[in-house]
Design a protein around this motif. Sequence first.
Motif, PDB file in Angstrom:
ATOM      1  N   ILE A  28       0.841  -1.200   0.000  1.00  0.00           N
ATOM      2  CA  ILE A  28       0.000   0.000   0.000  1.00  0.00           C
ATOM      3  C   ILE A  28       0.878   1.253   0.000  1.00  0.00           C
ATOM      4  O   ILE A  28       0.607   2.212  -0.732  1.00  0.00           O
ATOM      5  CB  ILE A  28      -0.975  -0.015   1.202  1.00  0.00           C
ATOM      6  N   CYS A  29       1.956   1.246   0.768  1.00  0.00           N
ATOM      7  CA  CYS A  29       2.882   2.393   0.777  1.00  0.00           C
ATOM      8  C   CYS A  29       3.552   2.554  -0.585  1.00  0.00           C
ATOM      9  O   CYS A  29       3.753   3.679  -1.050  1.00  0.00           O
ATOM     10  CB  CYS A  29       3.936   2.219   1.867  1.00  0.00           C
ATOM     11  N   LYS A  30       3.895   1.442  -1.221  1.00  0.00           N
ATOM     12  CA  LYS A  30       4.495   1.519  -2.554  1.00  0.00           C
ATOM     13  C   LYS A  30       3.503   2.093  -3.556  1.00  0.00           C
ATOM     14  O   LYS A  30       3.878   2.910  -4.409  1.00  0.00           O
ATOM     15  CB  LYS A  30       4.977   0.144  -3.016  1.00  0.00           C
ATOM     16  N   LEU A  31       2.241   1.688  -3.468  1.00  0.00           N
ATOM     17  CA  LEU A  31       1.221   2.252  -4.360  1.00  0.00           C
ATOM     18  C   LEU A  31       1.148   3.765  -4.210  1.00  0.00           C
ATOM     19  O   LEU A  31       1.072   4.496  -5.203  1.00  0.00           O
ATOM     20  CB  LEU A  31      -0.155   1.651  -4.053  1.00  0.00           C
ATOM     21  N   GLN A  32       1.157   4.229  -2.982  1.00  0.00           N
ATOM     22  CA  GLN A  32       1.082   5.675  -2.741  1.00  0.00           C
ATOM     23  C   GLN A  32       2.324   6.388  -3.265  1.00  0.00           C
ATOM     24  O   GLN A  32       2.221   7.476  -3.836  1.00  0.00           O
ATOM     25  CB  GLN A  32       0.870   5.930  -1.253  1.00  0.00           C
ATOM     26  N   ARG A  36       2.411   9.262  -6.315  1.00  0.00           N
ATOM     27  CA  ARG A  36       3.083  10.565  -6.201  1.00  0.00           C
ATOM     28  C   ARG A  36       4.087  10.764  -7.332  1.00  0.00           C
ATOM     29  O   ARG A  36       4.181  11.843  -7.912  1.00  0.00           O
ATOM     30  CB  ARG A  36       3.797  10.687  -4.853  1.00  0.00           C
ATOM     31  N   LYS A  37       4.829   9.705  -7.646  1.00  0.00           N
ATOM     32  CA  LYS A  37       5.827   9.813  -8.719  1.00  0.00           C
ATOM     33  C   LYS A  37       5.170  10.110 -10.061  1.00  0.00           C
ATOM     34  O   LYS A  37       5.653  10.957 -10.813  1.00  0.00           O
ATOM     35  CB  LYS A  37       6.668   8.536  -8.799  1.00  0.00           C
ATOM     36  N   ILE A  38       4.087   9.415 -10.357  1.00  0.00           N
ATOM     37  CA  ILE A  38       3.407   9.654 -11.642  1.00  0.00           C
ATOM     38  C   ILE A  38       2.856  11.070 -11.685  1.00  0.00           C
ATOM     39  O   ILE A  38       2.937  11.747 -12.708  1.00  0.00           O
ATOM     40  CB  ILE A  38       2.313   8.599 -11.907  1.00  0.00           C
ATOM     41  N   GLU A  39       2.296  11.554 -10.575  1.00  0.00           N
ATOM     42  CA  GLU A  39       1.782  12.925 -10.535  1.00  0.00           C
ATOM     43  C   GLU A  39       2.889  13.954 -10.753  1.00  0.00           C
ATOM     44  O   GLU A  39       2.643  15.040 -11.252  1.00  0.00           O
ATOM     45  CB  GLU A  39       1.058  13.171  -9.201  1.00  0.00           C
ATOM     46  N   ASN A  68      -3.971   7.040 -17.764  1.00  0.00           N
ATOM     47  CA  ASN A  68      -4.457   5.666 -17.563  1.00  0.00           C
ATOM     48  C   ASN A  68      -3.694   4.969 -16.439  1.00  0.00           C
ATOM     49  O   ASN A  68      -4.292   4.268 -15.609  1.00  0.00           O
ATOM     50  CB  ASN A  68      -4.342   4.859 -18.850  1.00  0.00           C
ATOM     51  N   ASN A  69      -2.387   5.138 -16.410  1.00  0.00           N
ATOM     52  CA  ASN A  69      -1.587   4.528 -15.348  1.00  0.00           C
ATOM     53  C   ASN A  69      -1.936   5.115 -13.983  1.00  0.00           C
ATOM     54  O   ASN A  69      -2.072   4.391 -13.002  1.00  0.00           O
ATOM     55  CB  ASN A  69      -0.093   4.707 -15.634  1.00  0.00           C
ATOM     56  N   LYS A  70      -2.100   6.411 -13.932  1.00  0.00           N
ATOM     57  CA  LYS A  70      -2.471   7.083 -12.683  1.00  0.00           C
ATOM     58  C   LYS A  70      -3.842   6.587 -12.195  1.00  0.00           C
ATOM     59  O   LYS A  70      -4.006   6.244 -11.032  1.00  0.00           O
ATOM     60  CB  LYS A  70      -2.488   8.595 -12.898  1.00  0.00           C
ATOM     61  N   THR A  71      -4.799   6.525 -13.102  1.00  0.00           N
ATOM     62  CA  THR A  71      -6.144   6.050 -12.754  1.00  0.00           C
ATOM     63  C   THR A  71      -6.102   4.604 -12.256  1.00  0.00           C
ATOM     64  O   THR A  71      -6.742   4.255 -11.260  1.00  0.00           O
ATOM     65  CB  THR A  71      -7.084   6.168 -13.968  1.00  0.00           C
ATOM     66  N   HIS A  72      -5.335   3.782 -12.934  1.00  0.00           N
ATOM     67  CA  HIS A  72      -5.211   2.373 -12.529  1.00  0.00           C
ATOM     68  C   HIS A  72      -4.639   2.265 -11.117  1.00  0.00           C
ATOM     69  O   HIS A  72      -5.162   1.508 -10.277  1.00  0.00           O
ATOM     70  CB  HIS A  72      -4.328   1.607 -13.521  1.00  0.00           C
ATOM     71  N   LEU A  73      -3.588   3.002 -10.818  1.00  0.00           N
ATOM     72  CA  LEU A  73      -2.992   2.959  -9.482  1.00  0.00           C
ATOM     73  C   LEU A  73      -3.951   3.494  -8.421  1.00  0.00           C
ATOM     74  O   LEU A  73      -4.026   2.953  -7.314  1.00  0.00           O
ATOM     75  CB  LEU A  73      -1.682   3.749  -9.458  1.00  0.00           C
TER      76      LEU A  73
END
Length: 163
Positions: A28-32, A36-39, A68-73
């Motif tokens: 879950i921390c990695k997802l967050q 942030r990185k994609i943003e 799409n990647n941001k939405t998926h995450l």
Amino acid sequence: MQLQGSGNNQLENVANIFIFEDKLRTFICKLQLWLRKIEENNYSAFATLKALVEVKKYDATKANIQENNKTHLQMLNAEFYRYWPEYTQEAKVDQKLIRNPFNRDAGEVTEGIQEGHIEFQNDRNYKDTFKLNSLESFWCKKAISYTKLREIAFYDFLNNIFM
């Protein structure tokens, strides 16, 4: 894959609810972090996406792929919170006590076990035994004298398995 255990040498003979909680919280921390990185347009965690973004001829679809990647995450993150809300929070005092009874202050634990907890913490034999055994083995076989602490440990183990 780390949660599956089968063929996972790191989890062999040491799998317990706390290890799985740690793996879940880690993911879950990695997802967050990835969100942030994609943003921030930082694709270091996604080699293929980074290579695609760096190629100039894909400028027209780059924004769409990024979104799409941001939405998926975001959806994946929301699903983890929906399915396991209790693992997205800080561990409870009893869980911390069970995981490492020698790292808890007596003032943090339930009043009825504070004195026993102090005796337990200052017993060098238990401290050495704790370091040498698995968590399960310690609570099942070694911590026999401290019945109230063992009851909390067993209750918490069972509560996490059947809840």
